[in-house]
Design an enzyme around this catalytic site. Structure first.
Site, PDB file in Angstrom:
ATOM      1  N   GLY A 188       1.085  -1.128   0.171  1.00  0.00           N
ATOM      2  CA  GLY A 188      -0.282   0.307  -0.079  1.00  0.00           C
ATOM      3  C   GLY A 188       1.248   1.416  -0.012  1.00  0.00           C
ATOM      4  N   THR A 218      10.646  -6.808 -11.744  1.00  0.00           N
ATOM      5  CA  THR A 218       9.743  -8.270 -12.452  1.00  0.00           C
ATOM      6  C   THR A 218       8.753  -8.723 -11.051  1.00  0.00           C
ATOM      7  OG1 THR A 218      12.566  -9.189 -13.436  1.00  0.00           O
ATOM      8  CG2 THR A 218      10.526 -10.606 -12.484  1.00  0.00           C
ATOM      9  N   CYS A 254       3.577   8.322  24.779  1.00  0.00           N
ATOM     10  CA  CYS A 254       3.562   8.489  26.376  1.00  0.00           C
ATOM     11  C   CYS A 254       5.535   8.662  26.584  1.00  0.00           C
ATOM     12  CB  CYS A 254       3.636   7.261  27.549  1.00  0.00           C
ATOM     13  SG  CYS A 254       3.688   8.103  29.164  1.00  0.00           S
TER      14      CYS A 254
END
Length: 374
Positions: A74, A240, A325
């Site tokens: 993605g 490829t 945190c």
């Protein structure tokens, strides 16, 4: 000390490979090893397998087979869409519009392009994480070349009004891209119904392997290649092709067409949410849109708690938190911050994302563990 049962509720982060996907890939671990671009007998099976996978992805998206480009995932698909359009249309414009709640795979390429002279507009969102299409109307200029708005948010699950935004942009001659990594396989992603010109897919978000994805590019849309080389994928993406990975993605997209199966997941998610409401009442708050939301996702804040600390105490439960945190200081995720979630609420945010393997027993178990911890 006995370890509690491990429960996975982080399907938005990554999914296991579906057994049917693994079975489809298995022959390509030892057979059909030829380079699909070669012209001899060893190449033919690999080439046929890749084109078969391309056909399955096209069927899921409702597009032509030659409009599907295979990528490494993605992030590459998003980078190719953003940079490809920007460099291809640089002579006609330099303005890109996106949102403040995008995945880093959109935000970081935009920041990179800004260093090269691009002008980026980051649209605000409302308290549910949704864009106002009127803001898009105001943001478009004669120099705008691309609008990139995610289909569904990875943290809170909010679904954007893509159809309306795409209509606005295309009426003005502006290309539209959507990052659909979280929505493919969960809700409908027909590119013609959405009205988009480009759409990104990430394999490991829909029960395919990591390391493979795809980008839909509508016919007629010109991209400058992100990778240059021997001209694979119609000259749009060098490298490829892997029959092994593309077959896995193709099979996963074939399985993803069974959207009614998500009804069971939605039912489990809603039961989980109602159980938490019954158990904790006004000590919890939902982050994201109550209706326009992915069927598997809910992000809940445990008010007065720190999400990361709470997760640590939920022995064996895999989920994600919306805050971090640092040296005693709580830092909200950019998504929760853009939604205007106050720190006292946002610091206790946990994202639970369910999947095909989630059971009712697991949901009940996590509810009990939360009750014990709190």
């Amino acid at each position: 000390m006995m370890t509690m049962q491990r429960i996975y509720l982080d399907y938005n982060a990554s999914t296991p490979i579906d057994p049917a996907v693994a079975a489809a890939m298995a022959p390509f671990l030892s057979e059909s090893f030829g380079n699909p671009s070669s012209g001899h007998w060893a190449a033919a099976p690999a080439k046929a397998a890749i084109e078969g996978a391309r056909s399955k992805i096209a069927a899921l998206l409702g597009c032509h087979e030659d409009e599907v480009i295979f990528t490494s995932g993605g992030s590459e698909a998003n980078n190719l869409a953003l940079k490809g359009v920007y460099f291809a249309r640089r002579d006609s414009g330099d303005h890109i519009i996106t949102t403040r709640v995008e995945h880093p795979a959109i935000i970081e390429p935009c920041r990179f392009l800004e260093r090269l002279g691009a002008r980026i507009t980051y649209l605000p969102v409302d308290r549910f994480g949704r864009v106002d299409p009127d803001d898009l109307v105001k943001a478009i200029t004669p120099r705008t070349v691309l609008v990139s708005i995610m289909h569904a948010n990875n943290e809170v699950g909010t679904i954007q009004p893509i159809e309306e935004c795409a209509h606005i942009a295309r009426e003005r001659g502006v290309l539209v891209h959507t990052d659909a990594a979280q929505s493919v396989g969960k809700i409908a992603t027909d590119v013609n119904e959405l009205g988009v010109d480009l759409l990104s897919i990430a394999g490991h978000k829909l029960y395919a392997p990591k390391g493979v994805g795809a980008l839909f590019v509508r016919r007629g849309v010109r991209l400058e290649p992100f990778l240059h080389g021997a001209g694979h994928e119609g000259g749009r993406r060098a490298g490829t092709e892997s029959a092994l990975l593309t077959v896995g993605l193709g099979k996963a997209c074939e399985l993803a067409r069974d959207l009614p199966s998500m009804d069971r997941v939605r039912t489990l998610r809603d039961r989980f949410w109602h159980e938490l409401q019954d158990r904790f009442g006004n000590r919890i708050a939902l982050n994201g849109h109550p209706a326009h939301r992915l069927p598997n996702t809910f992000n809940v804040s445990f008010i007065g708690c720190v999400g990361a600390e709470l997760l640590e105490r939920l022995d064996g439960v895999a989920a994600s938190t919306g805050s971090a945190c640092h040296a005693g200081r709580i830092e909200l995720s950019p998504v929760l911050e853009a939604m205007g979630v106050v720190p006292e609420v946002g610091m206790g945010a946990i994202r639970f994302s369910l999947g095909r393997g989630t059971t009712h027993e697991e949901i009940v178990s996590v509810g009990k563990r939360l009750g014990a911890v709190l």
